[in-house]
Design a protein around this motif. Structure first.
Motif, mmCIF file in Angstrom:
data_model
loop_
_atom_site.group_PDB
_atom_site.id
_atom_site.type_symbol
_atom_site.label_atom_id
_atom_site.label_comp_id
_atom_site.label_asym_id
_atom_site.label_seq_id
_atom_site.Cartn_x
_atom_site.Cartn_y
_atom_site.Cartn_z
ATOM 1 N N VAL A 1 0.829 -1.200 0.000
ATOM 2 C CA VAL A 1 0.000 0.000 0.000
ATOM 3 C C VAL A 1 0.866 1.254 0.000
ATOM 4 O O VAL A 1 0.614 2.224 -0.729
ATOM 5 N N GLU A 2 1.929 1.246 0.808
ATOM 6 C CA GLU A 2 2.832 2.395 0.856
ATOM 7 C C GLU A 2 3.541 2.600 -0.481
ATOM 8 O O GLU A 2 3.728 3.735 -0.940
ATOM 9 N N ALA A 3 3.926 1.486 -1.133
ATOM 10 C CA ALA A 3 4.601 1.595 -2.426
ATOM 11 C C ALA A 3 3.680 2.201 -3.474
ATOM 12 O O ALA A 3 4.109 2.999 -4.315
ATOM 13 N N LEU A 4 2.412 1.821 -3.445
ATOM 14 C CA LEU A 4 1.463 2.399 -4.383
ATOM 15 C C LEU A 4 1.355 3.901 -4.188
ATOM 16 O O LEU A 4 1.330 4.675 -5.156
ATOM 17 N N ARG A 5 1.327 4.322 -2.913
ATOM 18 C CA ARG A 5 1.221 5.750 -2.617
ATOM 19 C C ARG A 5 2.500 6.494 -2.994
ATOM 20 O O ARG A 5 2.460 7.539 -3.634
ATOM 21 N N ASP A 6 3.646 5.936 -2.645
ATOM 22 C CA ASP A 6 4.918 6.617 -2.885
ATOM 23 C C ASP A 6 5.218 6.751 -4.376
ATOM 24 O O ASP A 6 5.822 7.738 -4.810
ATOM 25 N N ALA A 7 4.811 5.745 -5.160
ATOM 26 C CA ALA A 7 5.091 5.789 -6.596
ATOM 27 C C ALA A 7 4.080 6.652 -7.349
ATOM 28 O O ALA A 7 4.201 6.846 -8.557
ATOM 29 N N GLY A 8 3.103 7.176 -6.635
ATOM 30 C CA GLY A 8 2.051 7.943 -7.310
ATOM 31 C C GLY A 8 1.257 7.081 -8.260
ATOM 32 O O GLY A 8 0.749 7.563 -9.278
ATOM 33 N N ALA A 9 1.202 5.808 -7.936
ATOM 34 C CA ALA A 9 0.600 4.851 -8.867
ATOM 35 C C ALA A 9 -0.905 5.025 -8.970
ATOM 36 O O ALA A 9 -1.596 5.294 -7.992
ATOM 37 N N ARG A 10 -1.375 4.875 -10.197
ATOM 38 C CA ARG A 10 -2.794 4.654 -10.419
ATOM 39 C C ARG A 10 -2.987 3.152 -10.288
ATOM 40 O O ARG A 10 -2.214 2.381 -10.851
ATOM 41 N N PHE A 11 -3.992 2.710 -9.553
ATOM 42 C CA PHE A 11 -4.080 1.266 -9.409
ATOM 43 C C PHE A 11 -5.508 0.763 -9.524
ATOM 44 O O PHE A 11 -6.487 1.477 -9.288
ATOM 45 N N ALA A 12 -5.567 -0.485 -9.973
ATOM 46 C CA ALA A 12 -6.841 -1.174 -10.175
ATOM 47 C C ALA A 12 -6.636 -2.631 -9.780
ATOM 48 O O ALA A 12 -5.514 -3.072 -9.540
ATOM 49 N N ALA A 13 -7.723 -3.351 -9.711
ATOM 50 C CA ALA A 13 -7.645 -4.779 -9.385
ATOM 51 C C ALA A 13 -8.723 -5.510 -10.146
ATOM 52 O O ALA A 13 -9.743 -4.926 -10.540
ATOM 53 N N LEU B 1 -7.492 -3.934 1.860
ATOM 54 C CA LEU B 1 -7.114 -3.546 0.505
ATOM 55 C C LEU B 1 -8.349 -3.315 -0.356
ATOM 56 O O LEU B 1 -8.419 -2.336 -1.110
ATOM 57 N N LEU B 2 -9.337 -4.190 -0.246
ATOM 58 C CA LEU B 2 -10.571 -3.999 -1.008
ATOM 59 C C LEU B 2 -11.260 -2.685 -0.647
ATOM 60 O O LEU B 2 -11.885 -2.047 -1.494
ATOM 61 N N GLY B 3 -11.146 -2.291 0.619
ATOM 62 C CA GLY B 3 -11.774 -1.053 1.064
ATOM 63 C C GLY B 3 -11.182 0.192 0.434
ATOM 64 O O GLY B 3 -11.771 1.268 0.533
#
Length: 583
Positions: free
Chosen positions: A417-429, A444-446
């Motif tokens: 979760v921190e990596a997604l935030r730090d990388a400025g990532a757009r994310f989907a699942a 994570l689903l939340g």
């Protein structure tokens, strides 16, 4: 007697003149007879000989025959004082059953090839009580010289269509034939009444689910006075209002959408953009029998006409959204919502069956919105201690797709979760069934603020031609490959449990049989040449494939296939019906 001879002379003269000059006027000739004669001339029917074809593999124990037998026997009893033959044909004018009340009429019918297995289409033998019924769509009474073929002019025939009471489609024809001097309007009345009786038998022979769907459709259609349609697994009904309100492409897409949603709730109220650009409101109710969903009945109203209206909605930054390359309302809705969500950098959950195109939708949208192809996919086998580092190495603002969350081992690696935030990532699942996700994944689903559901391939049949073209181009680049119309129809009847992945495997197998040129039905895998009524066990699939293989080897000859398989013909016919074999 003079009137009869004068009538026969008029008919003979008019017919002879028509054969010489097909555009001649035919005064005094009944309109139905004149139209039939003209069709007979246009088809090149020989007026002096009967040259109809014999078909050796007809199903003489079909559901139609079983339902018709009591009516045929009653009709024979009612006409027992007159030499007649009572005949039932299929929807292609091929004789399935003939019951005679006297040996004299039986010999006459045999001599004119009016017997089980022979075809009596109008294009083969001219005006008659079977083929002309199928051409005109209504009952007919053809007497004496009204027949186009000279060999039939000593006889009379009364025929009536037998329609499926559920769809209205003509399933066959019931005919009574006799010598012309024995003809009476009563025969016409009797055959029409008997045909109605067969239709009633077909109605009551229908399974419980189809009956429930038909009843629900009839109730809503009777009171709605609006566009109403119903769909089941293998059934479609639409009233005149629905057929005139929507063009065929839109109606087909709406039916696909109804099949997609009918198992997801008892009532629906959806606004949908259809392929033509029309926006409609569809309000529907699922029809159930016990715990089984038999289908859905819906009322449709146009909310917005197509003319001058863009299909896509303006996003907050006023740039148009990329247009979905699909005729499926469910796919278009998923695409549009996903596009808005990804452009707003909002986490998105994409739900759908495995192989339905969830990841492809995300990748195509990312390319259309941002011009990138660097989507980072993390599936169940990729999850580990290095997952967070993998995200950080992906560069600035990547689209990270957490694939098949419901197959993760209820474990979120540290730092993801921190990596997604730090990388400025757009994310989907993506997920098939989020109820299978354990408590460790709940957090994570939340984090996903929006979700979309993509439809399976079986509910996107209108997209099948374009998908086939794309897959063939990918599998056989720079090769001239295509599907024949019959092969495409065969694929459209398949249920596609493996979705687009299965379609790719199917076309790959077909290309191994025919590397270039037009792929025919025989080039397709055996599994695609059936549409079974129920889920098949492995042993059933093996038997189905053996039957398809035998039919393929025999060129479609069912008698030869039955012999090769060591089956009785009746057994083979039942299994073909059970497995829905189409090849």
């Amino acid at each position: 007697m003079g009137d009869v001879l004068a009538r026969r002379k008029l008919l003979a003269s008019a017919r002879a003149e028509l054969i010489e000059r097909p555009d001649v006027e035919l005064p005094g000739i009944p309109g139905l007879v004149a139209a039939s004669w003209r069709r007979s001339v246009a088809c090149g029917v020989d007026p002096g000989a009967i040259t109809n074809r014999y078909y050796e593999d007809l199903d003489v124990e079909s559901r139609l025959v079983q339902c018709a037998r009591p009516a045929i026997e009653r009709l024979a009893e009612q006409t027992a004082g007159v030499p007649v033959c009572v005949v039932l044909t299929d929807d292609q004018a091929r004789v399935l059953v003939r019951l005679d009340t006297a040996s004299s009429i039986a010999r006459a019918a045999d001599g004119r090839r009016f017997a089980a297995g022979f075809g009596y289409a109008e294009g083969a033998v001219g005006t008659n009580g079977v083929g002309t019924v199928l051409e005109s769509g209504g009952s007919v009474h053809v007497v004496g010289a009204e027949h186009f073929n000279e060999q039939l002019q000593d006889y009379a025939c009364a025929g009536a269509p037998v329609r499926d009471p559920f769809t209205g489609r003509i399933e066959g024809v019931l005919d009574v034939s006799c010598r012309a001097e024995h003809s009476s309007p009563i025969l016409h009345s009797l055959v029409r009444s008997a045909a109605v009786g067969i239709q009633d038998a077909l109605l009551h022979d229908r399974d419980e689910g189809r009956q429930a769907l038909f009843d629900a459709y009839s109730r809503i259609d009777a009171r709605a006075r609006r566009a109403v349609f119903a769909v089941g697994r293998a059934t479609v009904l639409a009233n005149t209002a629905a057929q005139t309100l929507l063009d065929p492409g839109d109606l087909h897409a709406l039916q696909d959408h109804a099949r997609f949603v009918m198992g997801r709730g008892s009532d629906i109220d959806h606004r949908l953009d259809l392929p033509s650009g029309v926006r409609v409101r569809m309000r529907g109710t699922a029809v159930t029998t016990g715990s089984t969903v038999a289908g859905l009945v819906a009322v449709v109203a146009v909310v917005r006409e197509a003319e001058g209206v863009a299909l896509t909605r303006a996003a907050r930054d006023d740039r148009p959204l990329p247009e979905p390359a699909s005729a499926s309302p469910a796919w278009r809705a998923a695409w549009t919502t996903a596009a808005e969500t990804l452009r707003a950098r909002t986490p998105l959950l994409v739900v759908g069956e495995a192989g339905s195109g969830r990841k492809r939708l995300l990748a195509d949208l990312d390319r259309a919105l941002h011009g990138t192809t660097g989507v980072v996919e993390i599936g169940p086998v990729d999850v580990g201690e290095g997952t967070a580092a993998q995200i950080r190495r992906a560069g600035p603002s990547p689209l990270v797709v957490l694939g098949d969350l419901d197959r993760w081992d209820d474990h979120v690696p540290a730092g993801v979760v921190e990596a997604l935030r730090d990388a400025g990532a757009r994310f989907a699942a993506t997920a098939e069934d989020t109820t299978r996700c354990g408590p460790a994944l709940a957090g994570l689903l939340g984090r996903f603020e929006r979700s979309v559901t993509v439809p399976p391939l079986r509910n996107r049949t209108a997209d099948l031609p374009s998908l086939v073209t794309d897959v063939l181009a990918d599998l056989a680049p720079r090769r001239d490959t295509r599907l024949s119309a019959e092969a495409l129809r065969t694929l459209s009847r398949h249920r596609w449990p493996g979705n687009v992945g299965e379609l790719r495997d199917t076309l790959d197998a077909a290309l191994r049989r025919r590397p270039v040129g037009t792929i025919e039905v025989g080039d397709l895998p055996e599994s695609c040449q059936s549409a079974p009524r129920v889920a098949l066990r492995r042993s059933d699939e093996a038997e189905r494939d053996a039957i398809v293989g035998a039919l393929r080897e025999s060129g479609g000859n069912r008698v030869a296939a039955a012999g090769a398989l060591g089956l009785a013909r009746s057994t083979l016919y039942r299994k073909i019906a059970l497995y829905g074999i189409t090849g």
